[in-house]
Design an enzyme around this catalytic site. Structure first.
Site, PDB file in Angstrom:
ATOM      1  N   THR A 196       3.301  22.636 -34.845  1.00 10.37           N
ATOM      2  CA  THR A 196       4.455  23.365 -35.387  1.00 10.37           C
ATOM      3  C   THR A 196       4.741  22.930 -36.816  1.00 10.37           C
ATOM      4  O   THR A 196       4.877  21.737 -37.098  1.00 10.37           O
ATOM      5  CB  THR A 196       5.705  23.109 -34.518  1.00 10.37           C
ATOM      6  OG1 THR A 196       5.437  23.535 -33.180  1.00 10.37           O
ATOM      7  CG2 THR A 196       6.904  23.863 -35.066  1.00 10.37           C
ATOM      8  N   GLN A 200      -1.208  12.133 -57.008  1.00 10.97           N
ATOM      9  CA  GLN A 200      -0.497  11.504 -58.125  1.00 10.97           C
ATOM     10  C   GLN A 200      -0.426  12.413 -59.357  1.00 10.97           C
ATOM     11  O   GLN A 200       0.119  12.001 -60.385  1.00 10.97           O
ATOM     12  CB  GLN A 200      -1.193  10.196 -58.509  1.00 10.97           C
ATOM     13  CG  GLN A 200      -1.199   9.133 -57.433  1.00 10.97           C
ATOM     14  CD  GLN A 200       0.158   8.505 -57.203  1.00 10.97           C
ATOM     15  OE1 GLN A 200       1.077   8.669 -57.990  1.00 10.97           O
ATOM     16  NE2 GLN A 200       0.293   7.760 -56.115  1.00 10.97           N
ATOM     17  N   HIS A 207       6.020  13.452 -50.983  1.00 10.97           N
ATOM     18  CA  HIS A 207       6.884  12.367 -51.449  1.00 10.97           C
ATOM     19  C   HIS A 207       6.432  11.763 -52.776  1.00 10.97           C
ATOM     20  O   HIS A 207       7.065  10.836 -53.278  1.00 10.97           O
ATOM     21  CB  HIS A 207       7.026  11.281 -50.372  1.00 10.97           C
ATOM     22  CG  HIS A 207       5.823  10.422 -50.183  1.00 10.97           C
ATOM     23  ND1 HIS A 207       5.749   9.135 -50.660  1.00 10.97           N
ATOM     24  CD2 HIS A 207       4.654  10.655 -49.561  1.00 10.97           C
ATOM     25  CE1 HIS A 207       4.579   8.608 -50.328  1.00 10.97           C
ATOM     26  NE2 HIS A 207       3.893   9.517 -49.652  1.00 10.97           N
ATOM     27  N   CYS A 259      -0.845   1.140 -49.949  1.00  6.84           N
ATOM     28  CA  CYS A 259      -1.694   1.191 -48.758  1.00  6.84           C
ATOM     29  C   CYS A 259      -2.518  -0.079 -48.574  1.00  6.84           C
ATOM     30  O   CYS A 259      -3.022  -0.350 -47.497  1.00  6.84           O
ATOM     31  CB  CYS A 259      -2.617   2.396 -48.828  1.00  6.84           C
ATOM     32  SG  CYS A 259      -1.731   3.964 -48.950  1.00  6.84           S
ATOM     33  N   SER A 278       0.741  15.740 -51.931  1.00  7.15           N
ATOM     34  CA  SER A 278       1.698  14.926 -51.160  1.00  7.15           C
ATOM     35  C   SER A 278       3.120  15.286 -51.558  1.00  7.15           C
ATOM     36  O   SER A 278       3.435  15.400 -52.743  1.00  7.15           O
ATOM     37  CB  SER A 278       1.452  13.437 -51.421  1.00  7.15           C
ATOM     38  OG  SER A 278       2.471  12.656 -50.835  1.00  7.15           O
ATOM     39  N   ALA A 297      -0.855  13.712 -47.871  1.00  8.31           N
ATOM     40  CA  ALA A 297      -2.136  13.732 -48.582  1.00  8.31           C
ATOM     41  C   ALA A 297      -3.250  13.049 -47.789  1.00  8.31           C
ATOM     42  O   ALA A 297      -4.420  13.419 -47.927  1.00  8.31           O
ATOM     43  CB  ALA A 297      -1.984  13.082 -49.955  1.00  8.31           C
ATOM     44  N   THR A 298      -2.922  12.067 -46.968  1.00  2.60           N
ATOM     45  CA  THR A 298      -3.963  11.401 -46.174  1.00  2.60           C
ATOM     46  C   THR A 298      -4.626  12.383 -45.223  1.00  2.60           C
ATOM     47  O   THR A 298      -5.856  12.458 -45.124  1.00  2.60           O
ATOM     48  CB  THR A 298      -3.372  10.208 -45.392  1.00  2.60           C
ATOM     49  OG1 THR A 298      -3.010   9.176 -46.306  1.00  2.60           O
ATOM     50  CG2 THR A 298      -4.382   9.656 -44.391  1.00  2.60           C
TER      51      THR A 298
END
Length: 473
Positions: free
Chosen positions: A311, A251, A273, A397, A271, A121-122
């Site tokens: 890739t 989220q 994870h 973070c 994201s 997501a970053t």
């Protein structure tokens, strides 16, 4: 249900075998993911594999075993490069990637061609904030922009006409830092305040949009306090003002229903994870009609339609796709179950402890993220006391910082209360027993720490702490 029950039974069986010869109590502790090498572990080995309960689901979620099952063939047998077009190894990997693209798109009501895979997501947030521009510009203006623009980025590409962005003070750090990077290049950014509830004022948003505003970026569910922004209403405002709307939905995806068309979302960050998928993979949704074009942030082979070179990691992408498909199938059940557990946790803590504040709007809220402030208790001390439960005081973070959470400060929380906050995460595999154990330990240690606090003693004596003028020596 059957898969979840089987997963639980397997975990409990492994725990009982590993700890059969150990006298260490197991309540509130879990076995490591990998069993010891020895078939019959020693007491020292058994003690070494004990881990805390996991209640930090906003930082990351455990990999769903069914996602791992989907990934394994592409880690071992089907290892071709999905961009190799001359042999079966590449074809089968490419087919798997495209199936995953369809699974992600289906979850948010998008076209598969609108899904671009990223490292997380970053990166998706960076692409969305720095890298989009309009397709609808006149050809002459577009050619002029191509000639004059040497940067890589949305706003950067737009700098000749549109140099203004709107976001909020409670966004994730990667969005705020992307905005600050653009400010250093001469762009203007409006950081909207939020109300005490953590929700923006829609009238303030409308007033903030200017003729040269290119993008509004507002997250769907806040990662620290779980507040849900009125995304559909924001989308309507942006659409009516012909401004692109980006939302960081890391989220929210897979946890609450989202439809990019109904909500008029132009860009969305996802994201892996955070939705019981693997780390190191994510996606950015980029609308095709009306088309939103992006400038690539990195150079390379032009993969992902030229928007994200590199890739594509087939096993990770397959895992993200499987996680999204499972989330779509189980979202309603998971939400009801998580809501029930969250209500249980909040009720038990509030009934047994005075002076506990829930941060954020209690109604416009994702139930799996609970942020509580325990007055007259230092949050870091409470975290250390709760060593057999994995919790946090805020975003992973920024948790290394000793400063109070900027999200809590933005909603008007006093500095003392901001320092006393704990975030509880509840997810797909959290059990009622784990919630009860966490509550029991939390109540015990809050009472113990308050008994040691002179401030708590003063409050019990009826002294108003705000009336005291403190002096430094």
């Amino acid at each position: 249900m059957l898969l979840r029950a089987a997963w639980r039974r397997a975990s409990l069986a492994a725990t009982s075998v590993a700890l059969r010869r150990s006298s260490v109590p197991t309540r509130g502790l879990r076995l490591r993911d990998h069993a010891p090498h020895s078939a019959v572990p020693s007491e020292a080995e058994a003690e070494a594999v004990l881990r805390p309960l996991y209640m930090d689901l906003q930082a990351t979620t455990p990999l769903d075993p069914r996602v791992l099952d989907a990934m394994l063939p592409y880690l071992v047998n089907y290892y071709g490069n999905p961009h190799s077009r001359t042999h079966a190894y590449g074809w089968e990997s490419e087919a798997a990637v495209e199936r995953a693209r369809q699974q992600v798109a289906s979850l948010i009501g998008a076209d598969p061609r609108e899904i671009i895979f990223t490292s997380g997501a970053t990166e998706a947030n960076n692409i969305a904030v720095k890298g989009q521009r309009k397709m609808s510009e006149p050809l002459e203006l577009e050619l002029e922009m191509v000639v004059n623009c040497h940067g890589d980025g949305v706003a950067r590409f737009y700098r000749s006409r549109k140099k203004h962005l709107v976001t909020t003070q409670t966004e994730h750090k990667c969005v705020l830092d992307s905005c600050r990077a653009l400010e250093a290049e001469g762009f203007r950014v409006t950081y909207l305040p939020v109300q005490k509830s953590g929700i923006i004022d829609l009238k303030e948003l409308e007033a903030a949009i200017q003729p040269d505003t290119s993008l509004v970026s507002i997250m769907t569910v806040n990662n620290e306090i779980g507040v849900k922004q009125p995304i559909a209403e924001i989308g309507k405002i942006c659409s009516s003002r012909k401004v692109y709307f980006h939302t960081d939905a890391a989220q929210a995806v897979g946890k609450i229903p989202l439809d990019v068309n109904d909500m008029k979302i132009d860009l969305m960050s996802i994201s892996g994870h955070k939705v019981y998928g693997p780390k190191g993979v994510g996606a950015v949704y980029i609308r095709r009609r009306p088309r939103v074009r992006v400038e690539a942030l990195q150079s390379g082979g032009g993969q992902e339609r030229g928007m994200r070179s590199g890739t594509v990691p087939t096993p990770l992408v397959v895992g993200l796709g499987a996680a999204c498909e499972l989330a779509q199938q189980e979202m309603e059940y998971d939400h009801k179950r998580i809501s029930k557990l969250a209500e249980r946790l909040i009720r038990k803590i509030m009934e047994n402890l005075p002076d506990v504040v829930m941060n954020g709007d209690p109604k416009q809220h994702y139930p799996g993220c609970i942020n509580l402030s325990f007055a007259y208790v230092e949050g870091e001390s409470l975290l250390m006391a709760l060593k057999d439960v994995a919790l946090s005081s805020g975003s992973a973070c920024t948790s290394a910082s000793l400063e109070p959470s900027y999200v809590l400060r933005a909603i008007g929380t006093d500095e003392d209360l901001a320092h006393s906050s704990i975030r509880f995460g509840i997810g797909r595999f959290t059990t009622e027993e784990e919630v009860d154990y966490t509550v029991e330990k939390c109540i015990h240690h809050v009472k113990r720490l308050r008994e040691m606090s002179p401030l708590w003693e003063m409050v019990q004596d009826g002294i108003d702490l705000k009336s005291i003028k403190w002096t430094q020596h």
